[in-house]
Design an enzyme around this catalytic site. Structure first.
Site, PDB file in Angstrom:
ATOM      1  N   ARG A 166      -1.767  -4.960   3.490  1.00  0.00           N
ATOM      2  CA  ARG A 166      -1.937  -4.042   4.455  1.00  0.00           C
ATOM      3  C   ARG A 166      -0.444  -4.024   5.240  1.00  0.00           C
ATOM      4  NH1 ARG A 166      -4.325  -4.735  10.519  1.00  0.00           N
ATOM      5  NH2 ARG A 166      -2.667  -6.306  10.619  1.00  0.00           N
ATOM      6  N   HIS A 197      -5.353  -3.807   1.961  1.00  0.00           N
ATOM      7  CA  HIS A 197      -5.978  -4.803   2.699  1.00  0.00           C
ATOM      8  C   HIS A 197      -6.351  -5.892   1.956  1.00  0.00           C
ATOM      9  CE1 HIS A 197      -5.427  -1.682   5.627  1.00  0.00           C
ATOM     10  NE2 HIS A 197      -6.187  -2.191   6.703  1.00  0.00           N
ATOM     11  N   ASP A 221      -7.802  -7.562  11.960  1.00  0.00           N
ATOM     12  CA  ASP A 221      -9.249  -7.140  11.719  1.00  0.00           C
ATOM     13  C   ASP A 221     -10.109  -8.039  11.565  1.00  0.00           C
ATOM     14  OD1 ASP A 221      -8.510  -4.163  11.850  1.00  0.00           O
ATOM     15  OD2 ASP A 221      -8.016  -4.442   9.740  1.00  0.00           O
ATOM     16  N   SER A 265      -5.225   5.128   6.007  1.00  0.00           N
ATOM     17  CA  SER A 265      -4.864   3.673   5.953  1.00  0.00           C
ATOM     18  C   SER A 265      -4.478   3.439   4.562  1.00  0.00           C
ATOM     19  CB  SER A 265      -6.083   2.865   6.316  1.00  0.00           C
ATOM     20  OG  SER A 265      -5.847   1.537   6.593  1.00  0.00           O
ATOM     21  N   GLU A 282     -19.243   3.811  -0.494  1.00  0.00           N
ATOM     22  CA  GLU A 282     -18.444   3.255  -1.436  1.00  0.00           C
ATOM     23  C   GLU A 282     -19.284   3.215  -2.625  1.00  0.00           C
ATOM     24  OE1 GLU A 282     -18.991   1.993   1.478  1.00  0.00           O
ATOM     25  OE2 GLU A 282     -16.881   1.527   2.160  1.00  0.00           O
ATOM     26  N   ARG A 298       0.762  -1.322   0.049  1.00  0.00           N
ATOM     27  CA  ARG A 298      -0.173   0.138  -0.073  1.00  0.00           C
ATOM     28  C   ARG A 298       0.892   1.468  -0.043  1.00  0.00           C
ATOM     29  NH1 ARG A 298      -2.465   0.651   6.167  1.00  0.00           N
ATOM     30  NH2 ARG A 298      -0.899  -0.778   7.318  1.00  0.00           N
TER      31      ARG A 298
END
Lengths: 278, 311
Positions: free
Chosen positions: B167, B109, B117, B37, B58, B10
């Protein structure tokens, strides 16, 4: 903006309605009810307000039209043919194999379609994106969007309403076609919308409520939108009649997505012919 | 493998998108509230006029991006893989792929990399789901530098693309001088006894497994299949013809992803054996990233063991 009288626009709307009925009859498939309820607004846009160039359909400075309720594309096809985007004869190919005129509008197939729609609730976000690009590029074009009242049950409509408010998209003019009917019944039965004007107001939009079939009111409402550069996106909440102009279709939920037979076709065309103003 | 410090891919996206945005004012980042993030902070700071944030919405984000793209913008919709694929799946299909618009979905992610998570944030189905939609390229780079190269490629290649990043930090594999082409496998090493085809964060495992195998006298061809669509069919065909024994490795469900795509090629050829290493068609849980891989057999040892058995 073209210099055209309200009377001329009314007659053009009648003409467009006749084309809608004709093409759906020939296709024996399509959505007459909503096409007829949105007919007056869409006609006013194409024949008075929209700055488009059929010779260059993707002209970057053009005004845009997004049918969020994509199934009413017969009314847009009728207008696009009349304005010169493709020959009138192609209207007879609606929903047929190889046609530009897909059952729901396709931007890659049909010149003049600014975005493909058909899956409900998605067009307003696309229209907001176009209006946002206009703001980013400091262009003057307007984006028109037609949203159904049934369609307003989709959450994405309200996500898009937020975006239009945040980015001060006063170049976005949305007509909410409140004909009170959806596929399974009345909006009241299926999922009550409450007061759509109040809802858009709560989202920070400038709201004008109008008779969606009164051409004079449509024209003055759009003119108000053009004049109002206050950073607020515009919602025209149009009280309309599904199937407007054809007596047996008016306010009949059964005419959402059904084509007329030969006898019904003749009746519809003769009723519409009688609506021309001398 | 390089001794360089590990970096999440990322970060490769976050660094490259700033460069791209500076070069081309039509590049737009469209965040959905998880920009920090997803590493778009530098872009936001450097290029505020090209930066949008539509909030936690989204579906609308996909639609706004489509509208922007019709006006000549090149929007990067930035979110997590689980949401950027499944939450907006139909918007991607209707407004981005059917329209064939120049929208890039750039997601952090990917796979089980959002390990602690839990299953809600772990995207194990995304690449497979999007692979079935016409027109979209589906890409997962292996490391920082290849991410930068492939993000740049996606930006200059007209049409929809889905890019999936990690991530968690992963080892660096490539130098900054290695070139990558969308739809073209990158061969890391050649071999004759087994072909290991991997992508994303599992490429490092394929490389390590090849080393283990080399010590046992088994030579492995290792391919980084960063793009599963359009798949490099020629590269897979060559593996089938030259070697006939293939192991696919992916941080994705064994259904519909890289493994399935490779199997499709081999099955149509009517030859070759393919063994798939990946998520075993079950949801994850909150756990360390490496543990989640282990639980699914996505390990150097398992890849090497399968390769040995195939000999």
């Amino acid at each position: 903006m073209k210099d055209v009288s309200v009377k001329e626009l009314k007659n053009t709307a009648t003409q467009m309605r006749m084309k809608v009925v004709d093409m759906i009859y020939k296709a024996q498939s399509g959505h007459p009810g909503g096409s007829l309820s949105a007919a007056d607004f869409v006609t006013a846009c194409y024949f008075k307000f929209m700055n488009v160039n059929p010779a260059e359909p993707r002209w970057p400075d053009r005004d845009r039209m997004v049918l969020s309720k994509g199934h009413v594309c017969p009314i847009q096809y009728a207008c696009l043919a009349s304005v010169g985007f493709f020959p009138e004869s192609e209207l007879d190919t609606l929903r047929k194999e190889g046609s530009k005129l897909q059952g729901h509008p396709s931007m890659t197939k049909c010149p003049g379609i600014d975005i493909s729609t058909g899956s409900l609730g998605q067009g307003l976000a696309c229209a907001a994106g176009m209006a946002l690009a206009g703001k980013m590029d400091k262009k003057d074009y307007k984006v028109f969007c037609v949203v159904g009242d049934g369609e307003s049950q989709e959450g994405e409509i309200w996500e898009a309403a937020n975006t239009a408010h945040k980015y001060k998209l006063d170049n976005l003019i949305t007509f909410v076609d409140v004909n009170n009917l959806q596929l399974d019944g009345t909006t009241e039965e299926v999922m009550p919308n409450g007061d759509l004007g109040d809802k858009f107001r709560a989202f920070g939009w400038e709201v004008i409520e109008l008779d969606g079939h009164d051409m004079e009111e449509i024209v003055t409402s759009i003119e108000k939108c053009y004049a109002s550069k206050n950073g607020k996106p515009k919602a025209l909440i149009g009280r309309t009649v599904k199937g407007k102009g054809v007596s047996y279709m008016e306010n009949q939920v059964g005419w959402h997505g059904v084509a007329p037979n030969a006898e019904q076709y003749e009746q519809a065309m003769s009723e519409l012919k009688a609506q021309f103003i001398a | 493998m390089s001794e360089l410090k590990k970096i999440a891919t990322r970060d490769g996206f976050g660094d490259e998108i700033v460069e791209l945005g500076k070069e081309n004012p039509n590049i737009v980042v469209l965040d959905i509230d998880i920009g920090k993030s997803c590493k778009t902070g530098a872009f936001h700071k450097a290029l505020p006029e090209q930066y949008l944030n539509v909030g936690i919405a989204e579906q609308n984000g996909a639609g706004v991006a489509a509208g922007l793209a019709t006006c000549g913008k090149i929007p990067f919709v930035v979110t997590y893989a689980a949401f950027g694929s499944m939450r907006i799946c139909e918007m991607i299909r209707q407004e981005i792929c059917y329209t064939n618009l120049n929208v890039k979905i750039a997601c952090s992610h990917g796979g089980v990399t959002p390990a602690n998570d839990g299953a809600s944030h772990q995207a194990i189905e995304d690449m497979g789901i999007l692979r079935t939609i016409p027109n979209i390229a589906v890409i997962m780079p292996a490391d920082y530098n290849s991410t930068r190269k492939l993000v740049r490629q996606a930006a200059i290649t007209e049409g929809p693309a889905y890019l999936r990043f990690t991530r968690d930090a992963v080892p660096q594999i490539y130098g900054s001088d290695v070139e990558f082409t969308i739809g073209k496998a990158h061969q890391i090493q050649d071999g004759k006894d087994v072909a290991i085809i991997a992508n994303g964060d599992t490429v490092r495992l394929a490389i390590e497994a090849a080393k283990v195998l080399a010590d046992k006298g088994i030579s492995a061809r290792v391919l980084d299949m960063h793009t599963i669509k359009p798949l490099d069919v020629d590269a897979v065909t060559a593996c089938v013809n030259d070697i006939g024994k293939i192991i696919t490795v992916e941080d994705h469900n064994i259904l519909n992803g890289l493994g399935s795509a490779v199997c499709e090629v081999a099955a149509e050829m009517g030859k070759g054996i393919v063994k798939r290493v990946g998520i075993q068609d079950r949801f994850g849980e909150s756990a360390p990233y490496e543990r989640l891989l282990e639980k699914n057999g996505i390990t150097v040892e398992n890849i090497a063991a399968i390769a040995e058995k195939m000999q």
